[in-house]
Design a protein around this motif. Structure first.
Motif, mmCIF file in Angstrom:
data_model
loop_
_atom_site.group_PDB
_atom_site.id
_atom_site.type_symbol
_atom_site.label_atom_id
_atom_site.label_comp_id
_atom_site.label_asym_id
_atom_site.label_seq_id
_atom_site.Cartn_x
_atom_site.Cartn_y
_atom_site.Cartn_z
ATOM 1 N N ALA A 112 -6.082 -2.363 -8.315
ATOM 2 C CA ALA A 112 -5.536 -1.008 -8.424
ATOM 3 C C ALA A 112 -4.776 -0.601 -7.165
ATOM 4 C CB ALA A 112 -6.661 -0.009 -8.691
ATOM 5 N N LYS A 113 -5.018 -1.348 -6.081
ATOM 6 C CA LYS A 113 -4.348 -1.089 -4.800
ATOM 7 C C LYS A 113 -4.684 0.312 -4.284
ATOM 8 C CE LYS A 113 -0.642 -4.254 -6.081
ATOM 9 N NZ LYS A 113 -1.380 -4.693 -7.271
ATOM 10 N N ARG A 114 -5.970 0.616 -4.314
ATOM 11 C CA ARG A 114 -6.480 1.895 -3.813
ATOM 12 C C ARG A 114 -7.713 1.641 -2.966
ATOM 13 N NH1 ARG A 114 -5.588 3.728 -9.244
ATOM 14 N NH2 ARG A 114 -7.817 3.453 -9.617
ATOM 15 N N ALA A 115 -7.927 2.518 -1.985
ATOM 16 C CA ALA A 115 -9.089 2.405 -1.108
ATOM 17 C C ALA A 115 -10.054 3.555 -1.362
ATOM 18 C CB ALA A 115 -8.648 2.414 0.351
ATOM 19 N N TYR A 130 2.195 -5.851 -1.243
ATOM 20 C CA TYR A 130 1.837 -4.437 -1.344
ATOM 21 C C TYR A 130 1.109 -4.000 -0.075
ATOM 22 C CZ TYR A 130 -2.805 -6.191 -2.745
ATOM 23 O OH TYR A 130 -4.004 -6.855 -2.793
ATOM 24 N N GLU A 131 0.926 -2.685 0.034
ATOM 25 C CA GLU A 131 0.264 -2.122 1.207
ATOM 26 C C GLU A 131 -0.596 -0.944 0.781
ATOM 27 O OE1 GLU A 131 2.616 -1.776 4.854
ATOM 28 O OE2 GLU A 131 2.017 0.343 4.902
ATOM 29 N N ASP A 148 -9.660 -1.750 -3.673
ATOM 30 C CA ASP A 148 -9.512 -2.379 -4.973
ATOM 31 C C ASP A 148 -8.166 -3.115 -4.949
ATOM 32 O OD1 ASP A 148 -8.857 -2.933 -7.689
ATOM 33 O OD2 ASP A 148 -10.184 -1.317 -8.359
ATOM 34 N N LEU A 149 -8.213 -4.436 -4.922
ATOM 35 C CA LEU A 149 -6.993 -5.215 -4.775
ATOM 36 C C LEU A 149 -6.152 -5.257 -6.042
ATOM 37 C CD1 LEU A 149 -8.349 -8.210 -2.652
ATOM 38 C CD2 LEU A 149 -7.303 -6.084 -1.874
ATOM 39 N N LYS A 156 -12.036 -7.242 -4.483
ATOM 40 C CA LYS A 156 -12.198 -6.151 -3.521
ATOM 41 C C LYS A 156 -12.149 -6.682 -2.090
ATOM 42 C CE LYS A 156 -16.164 -4.967 -5.387
ATOM 43 N NZ LYS A 156 -17.419 -4.268 -5.726
ATOM 44 N N ALA A 157 -11.611 -5.863 -1.198
ATOM 45 C CA ALA A 157 -11.661 -6.165 0.224
ATOM 46 C C ALA A 157 -12.483 -5.081 0.904
ATOM 47 C CB ALA A 157 -10.257 -6.214 0.818
#
Length: 656
Positions: free
Chosen positions: A221-224, A184-185, A218-219, A203-204
């Motif tokens: 939910a894949k949202r920043a 994912y990206e 949020d790794l 989290k990153a």
């Protein structure tokens, strides 16, 4: 030809207005496929053979440590020569080199011993396998596409996911470590760099060179989401506003130079972000130079401490305290770290180490302090251009790579109480290098001058060219100047064939514009040879790789080209493709701000315009779309365009 890449050291590199100081907005990265060139497998050919990672080392860096039998070895990413040096840390002996397929930025050793390298100029990561003998070159397994300009790496605590931050691509991309297939990206704001992962792997945290922010991804939910790491200067003073009594005013400072991050598990999950806090002055006021010109300098060093649970910085770490040692013209016992580039934690001494370009030092801070910047323990003088470091916890050594001098330094750290002692003797090891030419030597001199903070010939307040032009780009800030508000322009890829220089177009040459810039910064000026070297370096700066052509987007871009050059829209009447996207003239487009002296402004080049928000000489437009809509009738005509035409026009401009 690798010349301009070779001298970028950080663009390293660095970065017309060689002015001064960091602000926002980005582009999504390109879709990446795997496993890579020629569809080769990225899996290990000989599992279990060769060096293994040091326990707990999951964050990438210019230097990465591994264990080869009883030896601790260092892998060093040499961006000038495009290779990896393998060094025995105990003896300082260079064991061998591995040629890469591009310019490396960071590398990380996966749990199974494979070495993953970000190739900054190739929009790819290269995966390599170690031999049983560490002196033999690493074996390339595959090359995997990434968004444009991969710059930093990290693996998750379960060792299953590799995270890659891409600077110009403005994205965080996840890959399955076993296969190196993209999973994912997540789009990010402008210029992301260092990345670390929380202890629970959920989290990153990503640093940003500009924008006064850190991104928390949020790794799951894949949202920043953004975290403001800007600061406040309490009791600060601006020129002309100093009263006889009282404590001054509260000044908001913007955070920039966010290249590095470090994480501590021993100190309640602290994330450390070395940075610089900037006061660019008020856009509505003129100044005597670049910035407010107050008693405290426009840029001060800081280390933001962010709690990984609350995702907020400790207030003490981002508050600038009035300090006579920081005042302009005062004698400073030690030069400030205004160009931080790498950071690492020593758990035994609870120390944070930060490499500082310009002053060529590694500064050690008390990582347990609420404000590490005011809890400096000691500093290590190192060779020119320190861009990478790692802590050998087992051997109690600090390993530092200085790119400009091509030197690896190994310093003993001692026991847990060693931080209170004097800086230890540093062993310097000159590593092998390719043959150099006289022309390249001049570019290397220019690179050093570009990053020279604390050089009174350039400025009287510590700023370097790279302070306002990190990686040769822009700080996304609008500065108060004697002529009014001025937004910092990008340099890399924009200087050639774009004269005159400066927003008013008075600089017929880069040299002439530099002379004016040095004067505003209070610098004494450089000798002729040094000035020539600096100009040569600035004009050689390598721009980001051009956007990949996306077949699904090509029709939109081509339609945008027609819109751009149409007589009805009129963009092409001033931004000539054959003239580096400028007509080399100044125009009055009704953009004069209250503090501006003049009403006419030079036509800026549109090269790489999609990645250089905000826009206009005073940064009034935060996005490219708001610019296109806001200038209708004064600079081209867009009111008649449909949403589809605007989408196409923006897509075309982002492709330039």
């Amino acid at each position: 030809m690798r010349t301009s890449v070779a001298v970028i050291g950080l663009v390293a590199a660095a970065t017309a207005g060689l002015a001064a100081g960091c602000g926002s907005t980005g582009r999504g990265g390109a879709e990446a496929k795997a496993p890579g060139v020629g569809e080769r497998s990225c899996a290990r050919v000989r599992p279990g053979v060769g060096a293994k990672p040091v326990a707990g080392a999951r964050q990438g860096g210019v230097v990465a440590l591994a264990k080869a039998g009883g030896k601790t070895i260092a892998y060093v990413a040499d961006e000038d020569d495009g290779d990896i040096h393998t060094v025995d840390v105990a003896t300082g002996k260079e064991l061998g080199t591995t040629q890469l397929g591009g310019t490396p930025s960071q590398l990380v050793v996966a749990a199974d011993g494979r070495v993953v390298v970000a190739l900054r100029d190739k929009a790819a990561i290269e995966v390599l396998e170690p031999e049983a003998d560490p002196s033999k070159p690493l074996v390339s397994l595959c090359t995997v596409p990434t968004p444009i300009e991969p710059v930093a790496l990290s693996t998750t605590p379960d060792d299953r996911t590799l995270l890659v931050s891409s600077g110009w691509g403005a994205a965080l991309t996840a890959y399955d470590v076993a296969s190196m297939r993209r999973t994912y990206e997540v789009p990010l704001p402008r210029e992301p760099r260092g990345v670390v992962v929380s202890d629970d792997g959920k989290k990153a945290f990503v640093a940003h060179v500009v924008g006064s922010r850190m991104s928390v991804v949020d790794l799951e939910a894949k949202r920043a989401r953004p975290v403001d790491v800007g600061g406040i200067e309490e009791g600060g003073f601006r020129r002309g506003k100093i009263g006889l009594f009282g404590g001054g005013e509260e000044i908001e400072r913007r955070a920039c130079q966010g290249f590095a991050l470090a994480k501590s598990t021993e100190l309640s999950g602290r994330i450390f972000a070395p940075q610089v806090l900037v006061d660019p002055g008020r856009a509505e006021e003129r100044s005597e130079g670049y910035g407010s010109g107050g008693m405290n300098p426009p840029e001060v060093a800081a280390v933001a401490v962010v709690d990984e649970d609350t995702e907020q910085p400790i207030g003490e770490s981002i508050h600038v305290k009035p300090d006579v040692r920081q005042m302009v013209g005062a004698t400073r016992p030690r030069p400030a770290c205004l160009l931080p580039r790498a950071a690492a934690i020593d758990p035994a001494s609870r120390s944070l180490f930060v490499t500082c370009l310009g002053i060529d030092a590694v500064v050690e801070y008390d990582a347990a302090a609420a404000d590490p910047q005011r809890a400096e323990r000691r500093r290590f003088p190192v060779a020119a251009g320190p861009t990478g470091l790692a802590v050998d916890v087992e051997g109690r050594r600090l390993v530092v790579w200085s790119q400009f001098d091509r030197t690896l330094q190994i310093a003993p750290l001692g026991g847990e109480d060693a931080a209170e002692a004097e800086a230890p003797a540093v062993v310097r090891v000159g590593l092998s290098r390719k043959a150099q030419t006289a022309a390249l030597a001049d570019l290397e001199l220019g690179r050093r001058l570009f990053h020279a903070s604390g050089d009174s010939r350039i400025s009287n307040d510590g700023r370097a060219c790279a302070s306002c032009h990190p990686d040769g780009r822009d700080d996304a800030l609008t500065w108060a100047t004697p002529e009014g508000p001025r937004q910092t322009p990008m340099l890399a890829g924009r200087l050639a064939k774009t004269a005159p220089y400066g927003w008013t177009g008075r600089g017929d040459s880069v040299e002439a514009h530099l002379a004016e810039t040095f004067g505003r910064l209070g610098g004494g000026g450089l000798a002729r040879r040094e000035l020539d070297a600096l100009v040569a370096f600035a004009t050689s700066l390598t721009p980001p790789e051009a956007e990949r052509k996306d077949p699904s987007n090509e029709a939109l871009v081509q339609h945008g080209k027609v819109v751009f050059h149409s007589a009805e829209t009129g963009c092409g009447s001033c931004h000539h493709e054959e003239g580096a996207w400028t007509d080399h003239r100044a125009h009055d487009v009704s953009s004069r701000a209250d503090a501006d002296v003049a009403a006419t402004f030079d036509t800026p080049s549109l090269r790489f315009v999609g990645g250089t928000a905000p826009y206009f000489h005073d940064g009034r437009y935060a996005t490219l779309r708001s610019l296109l809509i806001g200038v209708d009738g004064t600079m081209g005509h867009t009111k008649h365009l449909s949403k589809g035409d605007l989408d196409a026009l923006e897509a075309y401009m982002r492709s330039l």
